[in-house]
Design a protein around this motif. Sequence first.
Motif, PDB file in Angstrom:
ATOM      1  N   GLY A  42       0.690  -1.218   0.232  1.00  0.00           N
ATOM      2  CA  GLY A  42      -0.032   0.258  -0.001  1.00  0.00           C
ATOM      3  C   GLY A  42       0.725   1.322  -0.202  1.00  0.00           C
ATOM      4  N   GLU A  43       0.071   2.493  -0.137  1.00  0.00           N
ATOM      5  CA  GLU A  43       0.845   3.684  -0.226  1.00  0.00           C
ATOM      6  C   GLU A  43      -0.339   4.619   0.639  1.00  0.00           C
ATOM      7  OE1 GLU A  43       1.901   5.066  -4.298  1.00  0.00           O
ATOM      8  OE2 GLU A  43       2.616   3.180  -4.780  1.00  0.00           O
ATOM      9  N   ALA A  44       0.510   5.577   1.099  1.00  0.00           N
ATOM     10  CA  ALA A  44       0.019   6.699   1.813  1.00  0.00           C
ATOM     11  C   ALA A  44       0.529   8.107   1.507  1.00  0.00           C
ATOM     12  CB  ALA A  44       0.004   6.394   3.255  1.00  0.00           C
ATOM     13  N   ALA A  50      -1.380   7.073   6.273  1.00  0.00           N
ATOM     14  CA  ALA A  50      -0.460   6.003   6.862  1.00  0.00           C
ATOM     15  C   ALA A  50      -0.978   5.313   7.923  1.00  0.00           C
ATOM     16  CB  ALA A  50       0.818   6.743   7.090  1.00  0.00           C
ATOM     17  N   VAL A  51      -1.504   5.916   8.958  1.00  0.00           N
ATOM     18  CA  VAL A  51      -1.973   5.429  10.218  1.00  0.00           C
ATOM     19  C   VAL A  51      -3.159   4.409   9.575  1.00  0.00           C
ATOM     20  CG1 VAL A  51      -3.242   5.642  12.247  1.00  0.00           C
ATOM     21  CG2 VAL A  51      -1.323   7.161  11.882  1.00  0.00           C
ATOM     22  N   GLN A  52      -4.156   4.904   8.693  1.00  0.00           N
ATOM     23  CA  GLN A  52      -5.172   4.100   8.484  1.00  0.00           C
ATOM     24  C   GLN A  52      -4.798   2.723   7.838  1.00  0.00           C
ATOM     25  OE1 GLN A  52      -8.246   6.469   6.605  1.00  0.00           O
ATOM     26  NE2 GLN A  52      -7.659   8.212   7.926  1.00  0.00           N
ATOM     27  N   GLN A  53      -3.809   2.927   6.894  1.00  0.00           N
ATOM     28  CA  GLN A  53      -3.236   2.147   6.018  1.00  0.00           C
ATOM     29  C   GLN A  53      -2.622   0.705   6.825  1.00  0.00           C
ATOM     30  OE1 GLN A  53      -4.861   1.604   2.948  1.00  0.00           O
ATOM     31  NE2 GLN A  53      -3.451   2.642   1.702  1.00  0.00           N
ATOM     32  N   ARG A  78       4.174   7.990  16.114  1.00  0.00           N
ATOM     33  CA  ARG A  78       3.606   7.996  17.387  1.00  0.00           C
ATOM     34  C   ARG A  78       2.263   7.152  17.413  1.00  0.00           C
ATOM     35  NH1 ARG A  78       6.542  12.997  18.033  1.00  0.00           N
ATOM     36  NH2 ARG A  78       4.770  14.292  17.165  1.00  0.00           N
ATOM     37  N   ARG A  79       1.575   7.320  16.640  1.00  0.00           N
ATOM     38  CA  ARG A  79       0.257   6.975  16.449  1.00  0.00           C
ATOM     39  C   ARG A  79       0.188   5.417  16.258  1.00  0.00           C
ATOM     40  NH1 ARG A  79      -3.702  11.255  13.545  1.00  0.00           N
ATOM     41  NH2 ARG A  79      -3.188  13.092  14.483  1.00  0.00           N
ATOM     42  N   PRO A  83       1.716   2.741  22.741  1.00  0.00           N
ATOM     43  CA  PRO A  83       1.377   1.321  23.250  1.00  0.00           C
ATOM     44  C   PRO A  83       0.221   0.827  23.244  1.00  0.00           C
ATOM     45  CG  PRO A  83       1.855   3.202  24.765  1.00  0.00           C
ATOM     46  CD  PRO A  83       2.161   3.459  23.463  1.00  0.00           C
ATOM     47  N   SER A  84      -1.028   1.550  22.949  1.00  0.00           N
ATOM     48  CA  SER A  84      -2.141   0.872  22.933  1.00  0.00           C
ATOM     49  C   SER A  84      -2.606   0.794  21.519  1.00  0.00           C
ATOM     50  CB  SER A  84      -3.169   1.816  23.809  1.00  0.00           C
ATOM     51  OG  SER A  84      -3.230   3.196  23.145  1.00  0.00           O
ATOM     52  N   SER A  85      -1.742   1.136  20.550  1.00  0.00           N
ATOM     53  CA  SER A  85      -2.111   0.908  19.075  1.00  0.00           C
ATOM     54  C   SER A  85      -2.024  -0.575  18.752  1.00  0.00           C
ATOM     55  CB  SER A  85      -1.275   2.029  18.427  1.00  0.00           C
ATOM     56  OG  SER A  85      -1.346   1.588  16.851  1.00  0.00           O
ATOM     57  N   PRO A  86      -3.094  -0.760  17.902  1.00  0.00           N
ATOM     58  CA  PRO A  86      -3.214  -2.270  17.359  1.00  0.00           C
ATOM     59  C   PRO A  86      -1.924  -2.455  16.552  1.00  0.00           C
ATOM     60  CG  PRO A  86      -4.869  -0.838  16.194  1.00  0.00           C
ATOM     61  CD  PRO A  86      -4.334  -0.181  17.244  1.00  0.00           C
ATOM     62  N   THR A  87      -1.325  -1.425  15.999  1.00  0.00           N
ATOM     63  CA  THR A  87      -0.231  -1.743  14.890  1.00  0.00           C
ATOM     64  C   THR A  87       1.138  -1.526  15.658  1.00  0.00           C
ATOM     65  OG1 THR A  87      -0.513   0.760  14.575  1.00  0.00           O
ATOM     66  CG2 THR A  87      -1.342  -0.904  13.162  1.00  0.00           C
ATOM     67  N   SER A  88       1.324  -1.465  17.086  1.00  0.00           N
ATOM     68  CA  SER A  88       2.372  -1.009  17.978  1.00  0.00           C
ATOM     69  C   SER A  88       3.786  -1.979  17.625  1.00  0.00           C
ATOM     70  CB  SER A  88       2.148  -1.202  19.365  1.00  0.00           C
ATOM     71  OG  SER A  88       1.603  -2.472  19.782  1.00  0.00           O
ATOM     72  N   GLU A  89       3.422  -2.955  17.055  1.00  0.00           N
ATOM     73  CA  GLU A  89       4.823  -3.849  16.554  1.00  0.00           C
ATOM     74  C   GLU A  89       5.172  -3.611  15.056  1.00  0.00           C
ATOM     75  OE1 GLU A  89       6.222  -5.469  18.930  1.00  0.00           O
ATOM     76  OE2 GLU A  89       4.786  -5.319  20.677  1.00  0.00           O
ATOM     77  N   VAL A  90       4.552  -2.801  14.458  1.00  0.00           N
ATOM     78  CA  VAL A  90       4.946  -2.452  13.015  1.00  0.00           C
ATOM     79  C   VAL A  90       6.363  -2.012  12.922  1.00  0.00           C
ATOM     80  CG1 VAL A  90       4.565  -1.258  11.060  1.00  0.00           C
ATOM     81  CG2 VAL A  90       2.659  -2.482  12.236  1.00  0.00           C
ATOM     82  N   ARG A  91       7.237  -2.236  12.204  1.00  0.00           N
ATOM     83  CA  ARG A  91       8.548  -1.380  12.248  1.00  0.00           C
ATOM     84  C   ARG A  91       8.254  -0.164  11.219  1.00  0.00           C
ATOM     85  NH1 ARG A  91      11.149  -4.087  16.364  1.00  0.00           N
ATOM     86  NH2 ARG A  91      13.085  -3.005  15.367  1.00  0.00           N
ATOM     87  N   VAL A  92       8.833   0.820  11.871  1.00  0.00           N
ATOM     88  CA  VAL A  92       8.725   2.071  10.993  1.00  0.00           C
ATOM     89  C   VAL A  92      10.148   2.605  10.702  1.00  0.00           C
ATOM     90  CG1 VAL A  92       8.196   4.694  11.157  1.00  0.00           C
ATOM     91  CG2 VAL A  92       6.753   2.951  12.097  1.00  0.00           C
TER      92      VAL A  92
END
Length: 238
Positions: A42-44, A50-53, A78-79, A83-92
């Motif tokens: 995907g792209e943002a 980016a957060v939504q994708q 940050r989003r 820590p409470s984000s469902p994507t907290s383990e994604v690498r940025v």
Amino acid sequence: MSGPPTASEDAPIRVLLADDHDLVRTGFRAILGVEPGVEVVGEARDGDEAVQQAQRLEPDVVLMDVQMPGVDGLEATRRILGPSSPTSEVRVVILTTFDREDYLFEALQAGASGFLLKNASADDLVEAVRIAARGDALLSPEVTRRVIARFSTPGPAVQPRRPPELTDREFEVLVLLARGATNAEIAGELYLGETTVKTHVSRVLMKLGLRDRTQAVIYAYENGVVAPNGPSRDGSET
């Protein structure tokens, strides 16, 4: 704390591109699209997208531009990594030119796994994605020097504190991590095998609740585990 996810050896590394310039995204997609074991999912065009994708596509790695309209890359990081984000383990991985050190440190503190220069080669881009997907940090000597320089500036004194969670050996590993040492360099310094060093590094990160080596460096300097150009907590020179 569970460790960061790593891409399966069989499954392709799923990458999300976040940049407001169509040409940049097109170029990155062209480079990564022909690389075996890598898939651009995907792209943002801005941080909000980016957060939504990231939430919808669950990529392994997000290549994140900093300067984007609306929600910028730092806030998006940050989003995504909260820590409470469902994507907290994604690498940025932050796309940067290193022209703004405030960006660098905000991104580090937000949990970014590393940085990629926008003028990097195609090989560097692919390698950055693979490193991040493995769960490692893109902590270059340049970034390490900047972190050290940041904490060398005058400011309130920090009381040195040896983390009680760590064993003596794990503490030695943390000190060397803070100096920017690679696993091979740590192994040579402590007369250990690299596999053993990897185990110690993983335990240090797990016990201190840190995502990766980048955050370990920041932790060490913020908590006085080591002092720039001075003695560490155990009296050795850093």
